[in-house]
Design an enzyme around this catalytic site. Sequence first.
Site, PDB file in Angstrom:
ATOM      1  N   TYR A 125       0.818  -1.208   0.000  1.00  0.00           N
ATOM      2  CA  TYR A 125       0.000   0.000   0.000  1.00  0.00           C
ATOM      3  C   TYR A 125       0.856   1.264   0.000  1.00  0.00           C
ATOM      4  O   TYR A 125       0.377   2.335   0.334  1.00  0.00           O
ATOM      5  CB  TYR A 125      -0.939   0.023   1.210  1.00  0.00           C
ATOM      6  CG  TYR A 125      -2.054  -1.006   1.162  1.00  0.00           C
ATOM      7  CD1 TYR A 125      -2.229  -1.851   0.078  1.00  0.00           C
ATOM      8  CD2 TYR A 125      -2.950  -1.114   2.224  1.00  0.00           C
ATOM      9  CE1 TYR A 125      -3.257  -2.781   0.055  1.00  0.00           C
ATOM     10  CE2 TYR A 125      -3.978  -2.041   2.204  1.00  0.00           C
ATOM     11  CZ  TYR A 125      -4.121  -2.876   1.122  1.00  0.00           C
ATOM     12  OH  TYR A 125      -5.151  -3.797   1.105  1.00  0.00           O
ATOM     13  N   LYS A 171       4.291 -14.676   3.925  1.00  0.00           N
ATOM     14  CA  LYS A 171       4.219 -15.649   2.825  1.00  0.00           C
ATOM     15  C   LYS A 171       5.640 -15.804   2.279  1.00  0.00           C
ATOM     16  O   LYS A 171       5.900 -15.657   1.080  1.00  0.00           O
ATOM     17  CB  LYS A 171       3.245 -15.124   1.750  1.00  0.00           C
ATOM     18  CG  LYS A 171       2.960 -16.093   0.637  1.00  0.00           C
ATOM     19  CD  LYS A 171       1.987 -17.201   1.010  1.00  0.00           C
ATOM     20  CE  LYS A 171       1.784 -18.143  -0.159  1.00  0.00           C
ATOM     21  NZ  LYS A 171       0.912 -19.293   0.163  1.00  0.00           N
ATOM     22  N   ASP A 204      -2.105 -17.710   3.996  1.00  0.00           N
ATOM     23  CA  ASP A 204      -3.275 -18.499   3.580  1.00  0.00           C
ATOM     24  C   ASP A 204      -3.712 -19.432   4.705  1.00  0.00           C
ATOM     25  O   ASP A 204      -4.901 -19.597   4.980  1.00  0.00           O
ATOM     26  CB  ASP A 204      -3.006 -19.253   2.267  1.00  0.00           C
ATOM     27  CG  ASP A 204      -1.623 -19.875   2.202  1.00  0.00           C
ATOM     28  OD1 ASP A 204      -0.809 -19.645   3.118  1.00  0.00           O
ATOM     29  OD2 ASP A 204      -1.349 -20.616   1.237  1.00  0.00           O
ATOM     30  N   ASP A 228      -4.666  -5.956   6.524  1.00  0.00           N
ATOM     31  CA  ASP A 228      -5.944  -5.360   6.136  1.00  0.00           C
ATOM     32  C   ASP A 228      -6.992  -6.457   5.979  1.00  0.00           C
ATOM     33  O   ASP A 228      -8.097  -6.387   6.532  1.00  0.00           O
ATOM     34  CB  ASP A 228      -5.753  -4.590   4.821  1.00  0.00           C
ATOM     35  CG  ASP A 228      -6.970  -3.775   4.437  1.00  0.00           C
ATOM     36  OD1 ASP A 228      -7.817  -3.508   5.311  1.00  0.00           O
ATOM     37  OD2 ASP A 228      -7.074  -3.406   3.259  1.00  0.00           O
ATOM     38  N   ASP A 232     -10.188  -7.523   8.726  1.00  0.00           N
ATOM     39  CA  ASP A 232     -11.605  -7.508   8.353  1.00  0.00           C
ATOM     40  C   ASP A 232     -12.246  -8.873   8.594  1.00  0.00           C
ATOM     41  O   ASP A 232     -13.370  -8.965   9.091  1.00  0.00           O
ATOM     42  CB  ASP A 232     -11.780  -7.122   6.877  1.00  0.00           C
ATOM     43  CG  ASP A 232     -12.031  -5.625   6.708  1.00  0.00           C
ATOM     44  OD1 ASP A 232     -11.507  -4.844   7.528  1.00  0.00           O
ATOM     45  OD2 ASP A 232     -12.745  -5.246   5.770  1.00  0.00           O
TER      46      ASP A 232
HETATM   47 MG    MG Z   1     -10.091  -2.406   5.353  1.00  0.00          MG
END
Ligand code: MG
Length: 335
Positions: A125, A171, A204, A228, A232
Amino acid sequence: MSYRICLLPGDGIGPEVIGAAREVLEALPLDARYDEQQVGWECFQREGTALPDSTLAAVRDSDAALLGAVGSPSQRVAGYRSPVVALRRELDLYACVRPVRTPPLPDARPNVDLIVVRENSEGLYAGLEERNGDRAIAQRVITASGSARITRWALRYARQHGRQRITIVHKANVLRETCGLFRETALDVLTDAGEIAVDELLVDTAAYHMVRDPERFDVIVTTNLFGDILSDAASAWGGGLGLAASANLGDHGAIFEPVHGSAPDIAGRGIANPLAAIAAAALLLDHLGEANHAQRVQSAIDATLRAGIWTPDLGGSATTADVTKFVISQLQNQE
Ligand code: MG
Ligand code: NAI
């Protein structure tokens, strides 16, 4: 000592829920001054900027800020950029932290009590993207210094809150350099973890566990994109958007907020659930070192949920004002 708390109500239901959180804070015996500042889309339409210099200065000057929500235009508007992203950058708020706990609601999955600590200043990001003919490329920047400071943050938090396990999520089997560096650095910092158990999961597998057995998690530390998504997913166990709160933290600044947005569909109707914003206020108190007050606010939230004082998002018919009043009555009952 008098705390300086900056309030950023923002757009939509933001002012409604921040008003509620302020009432709760003011019901505590806390020596604090509140400074309300404008931010967001409506502010942009009035002032030509979503983050006025005066707002940025006030946040910088404060001990902590509480943000409601900012709306954004549905189409791209010249000159508009997200004030939340700008605030994070300006204040170098590198840690994004989201606790998720089983709420005292019927049908809630028991024994979930975890916190996702997400690196928030680099990773995928970082905004380094380009499009070139057939290809679009995003650069993923990971640094040892960035990985170390987020892991140190997670370790400090774990120690202060009596947490027992830190799980590094990455990962590194595929992203050998970027995730490899994050993993090595995190493991290195956590050689100091002492009594706290340290383990690691591929992202994962972590997602699988988040669905199958979220109870296994305690503190998760991970990079920006993974954090992120996992946070959630985790919030589904915490009673949903009406309850979820988060913190953006740096070494010289802190902004607390409900996870939800400006909810234009219910704005102005007096039915927004204020508990996410009130939970964000509890995180703010904890950050100020007022653990006792933070605990009291959290207990009052739990008592409100147990009593069935629910806004429509939770299946009830209480208003924002009813919930706020009940939370404050519970605080007073504790005395
Ligand atoms: Mg979010
Ligand atoms: P949203 O979180 O605002 O709303 C999603 C759904 O949840 C809506 O049906 C809404 O009514 C409900 N909801 C949200 N908070 C609630 C509360 N406290 N009580 C009861 N119901 C609640 O997400 P949406 O609709 O995708 O976005 C709306 C606007 O908010 C957009 O402009 C978006 O960009 C912005 N947004 C801002 C955020 C922030 O300021 N950090 C975060 C997420 C979205």
